[in-house]
Design an enzyme around this catalytic site. Structure first.
Site, PDB file in Angstrom:
ATOM      1  N   ARG A  52       0.824  -1.200   0.000  1.00 40.34           N
ATOM      2  CA  ARG A  52       0.000   0.000   0.000  1.00 40.34           C
ATOM      3  C   ARG A  52       0.867   1.262   0.000  1.00 40.34           C
ATOM      4  NH1 ARG A  52      -2.724  -1.841   5.570  1.00 40.34           N
ATOM      5  NH2 ARG A  52      -0.869  -2.386   6.729  1.00 40.34           N
ATOM      6  N   GLU A  63      -3.569   5.627   4.255  1.00 39.48           N
ATOM      7  CA  GLU A  63      -3.106   4.652   3.269  1.00 39.48           C
ATOM      8  C   GLU A  63      -4.129   4.424   2.163  1.00 39.48           C
ATOM      9  OE1 GLU A  63      -0.495   1.813   6.237  1.00 39.48           O
ATOM     10  OE2 GLU A  63      -2.645   1.463   6.128  1.00 39.48           O
ATOM     11  N   THR A 208      -2.600  -4.403  20.300  1.00 39.67           N
ATOM     12  CA  THR A 208      -2.301  -3.102  20.893  1.00 39.67           C
ATOM     13  C   THR A 208      -2.126  -2.073  19.787  1.00 39.67           C
ATOM     14  OG1 THR A 208       0.074  -3.520  20.963  1.00 39.67           O
ATOM     15  CG2 THR A 208      -1.226  -4.206  22.863  1.00 39.67           C
ATOM     16  N   ASP A 234       1.569  -3.002  12.745  1.00 38.31           N
ATOM     17  CA  ASP A 234       1.180  -2.994  11.331  1.00 38.31           C
ATOM     18  C   ASP A 234       1.645  -1.772  10.564  1.00 38.31           C
ATOM     19  OD1 ASP A 234      -0.414  -1.128  12.461  1.00 38.31           O
ATOM     20  OD2 ASP A 234      -2.289  -1.915  11.683  1.00 38.31           O
ATOM     21  N   SER A 299       0.310 -10.463  11.082  1.00 38.49           N
ATOM     22  CA  SER A 299      -0.746  -9.835  10.279  1.00 38.49           C
ATOM     23  C   SER A 299      -0.588  -8.321  10.223  1.00 38.49           C
ATOM     24  CB  SER A 299      -2.103 -10.182  10.912  1.00 38.49           C
ATOM     25  OG  SER A 299      -3.118  -9.384  10.369  1.00 38.49           O
ATOM     26  N   VAL A 300      -0.634  -7.773   9.027  1.00 39.57           N
ATOM     27  CA  VAL A 300      -0.629  -6.309   8.887  1.00 39.57           C
ATOM     28  C   VAL A 300      -1.883  -5.810   8.171  1.00 39.57           C
ATOM     29  CG1 VAL A 300       1.887  -6.095   8.938  1.00 39.57           C
ATOM     30  CG2 VAL A 300       0.738  -6.375   6.730  1.00 39.57           C
TER      31      VAL A 300
END
Lengths: 350, 350
Positions: A52, A63, A208, A234, A299-300
């Site tokens: 992205r 983004e 978090t 992320d 995971s992002v």
């Protein structure tokens, strides 16, 4: 005379999405979205992918996340402003668009604030079904903010998790999660600290939101066979997991070029080994190999998950006749005569 | 209790934009947009710029064009599908968004199909005011498609062009332009070929749409002192002007990194000298130096122009109370309790 194939753009508002979730039920929506995400991940090579574009400022990030296959182009607009609650605003706000690749016509626009929480939880569940120990029953939830209820719902329904151990630095956040879980009929165990929440858990989910390098999960907390669902770290400079935890675990990612920049593995050298989740789903790479192995899903959030979520809503919106027409693209008698649409009122005050 | 600063997103539809143009008049809109574009170009260094992301297929291209300054983030979605008229659809369809940099809240969404034609014409006029010979009266318009009326209106009103010589490979396109110009009270001279349209013109505007390398303007057509407003060549593989014309002229661009990929100068080596328009407007670089020089504005369309157009409409929409509220972002009592908005109907069917 031209064939006048008008562009019909459907808008799915926040209340439309709420309406669809009410109609279908939250669990069915999570299951349906997980199914579409898994199915799109299995067609990984058909998608034109890119990291992205991110515009970072001191307050947060904005983004744009584009992706396409041969038929559809999708993108999401999303921000991440961890201090937005000071203004009474959500940390994350998002919307997305589906367009026809053949004509470029944008035909579907949807809220994605609620949806991002759903698709993130659905993706976590897809990863955990492939990576967590079979029969996992206990999950620690570290970070009890806006996304936590959705993760809990997805793991309760799609993985059969029965015990949720909660921790947040804010007791208000945990109280809010407990209250919402009671509403879902789920039992919650608030814990005094991260250690006690994580101890004995089969799955550890971190959610978090601080825009800093944090070390929420340290090596001493890790037990054999654990699956870590690391969702909070992320973007560049934002991590939750100690590097030694990453070294100890087998690490799985959505889209490697993006995760190298944004995920937990931004702390690691460029050659640090990771496996893309789609490879495991497509049985082109091994997932968990035994019950002792520690697995970590870094995971992002990847554009493909929004693509899946948008097409899921589009189908459902058609089924339930939900959504409104948006007057977004001029309807022209002759498409080469754009100016004519300024003449329609007979007089055009030029 | 939080201060609940709700996100209000205004949507400006196609008919809203038509309504604003009716209220203000087309000429005033072009003048106002030109003024905002010029003013934003003068603050060039305050903007965070990047070449647009483009997704090319055999049928066309879909682009996302982001830009921001310290206060506002903007982006445009736009396609370019030269064969869309076969389906009765416009070649170019677009919409855009303004968001707060401090919170990420998207507060304004507008149609930009009509608006792209307006802002492109306004930008061409801004460039020509700085670069064309003073007292220019004759303009050739090569390519009489959807954008041509807007270019003609801008040059008639903002530069005082009195004679327009028109050519298109399609006589229908020229007839349409003549008809629309009559509606604006402007006189048009259709020409038999490019040569006769260009001969003796002070300004030559090219607006062809073929997605191929074409050579619409050749060196023998060029006369001393001409200003070329080259609008049609705007993506890789799509050009209109012979390389020797570029060598003969002084070439001005919007944003050099993007134009190197997309503009007429994609035909030239990387060191080929160009000047960014903002430098001329800010008097940091010379524009035209004498009446014999040939100048060429290699326009591809830059995100900053859409930023200007969006803020122009936003101000005008506020003034005329035009536009509708869009239910795009959840309104939350407690922004950390996103799940609560699924509970509002008392019962949440999970």
């Amino acid at each position: 005379m031209q064939l006048n194939r008008q562009v019909k753009t459907t808008f799915l508002s926040v209340s439309d999405v709420r309406h669809l979730i009410e109609r279908e039920g939250l669990y069915n929506c999570l299951a349906g979205m997980a199914q579409d995400i898994e199915s799109d991940f299995l067609h990984w090579k058909e998608f034109r992918k890119s990291p992205r574009t991110a515009s970072h400022t001191k307050d947060g990030v904005i983004e744009l996340m584009p992706i396409s296959n041969a038929r559809q182009f999708a993108f999401k607009y999303v921000n991440g402003h961890p201090y937005n609650h000071r203004f009474g605003l959500p940390t994350v706000m998002a919307f997305g668009v589906l367009a026809d690749v053949a004509t470029g016509a944008p035909h579907f626009i949807s809220e994605l604030t609620l949806t991002t929480a759903l698709r993130t939880a659905a993706t976590s569940a897809v990863a955990a079904r492939a990576l967590a120990r079979p029969g996992s029953k206990i999950m620690a939830v570290i970070g009890n903010g806006a996304q936590s209820e959705f993760q809990v719902a997805a793991f309760a329904h799609l993985l059969g998790i029965q015990e949720f151990r909660l921790y947040d630095i804010s007791m208000d956040a945990t109280r809010k999660l407990v209250d919402n879980m009671r509403h879902m009929g789920l039992d919650a165990k608030p814990c005094a600290n991260v250690e006690s929440a994580v101890k004995g858990a089969d799955i550890v989910t971190t959610l978090t939101a601080d825009k800093n390098r944090a070390t929420v999960i340290t090596p001493t907390m890790i037990e054999p066979g654990m699956h870590l669902n690391a969702v909070g770290g992320d973007c560049p400079g934002k991590t939750e997991v100690h590097p030694d935890v990453l070294r100890r675990a087998r690490v799985f990612v959505e889209y490697e070029p993006q995760t190298r920049m944004e995920g937990e593995i931004q702390q690691m050298p460029a050659h640090f080994e990771v496996t893309e989740l789609w490879q495991v789903l497509a049985r082109q790479a091994p997932g968990r190999s035994n019950n002792e192995e520690v697995t970590l899903f870094d995971s992002v959030g990847f554009a493909l998950e929004d693509f899946s979520a948008l097409r899921y809503w589009k189908t459902l919106a058609g089924h339930w006749h939900v959504g409104q027409r948006l007057d977004l693209v001029p309807q022209l008698e002759d498409p080469r005569n754009l100016f004519a649409c300024l003449r329609m009122g007979q007089e055009c005050e030029v």
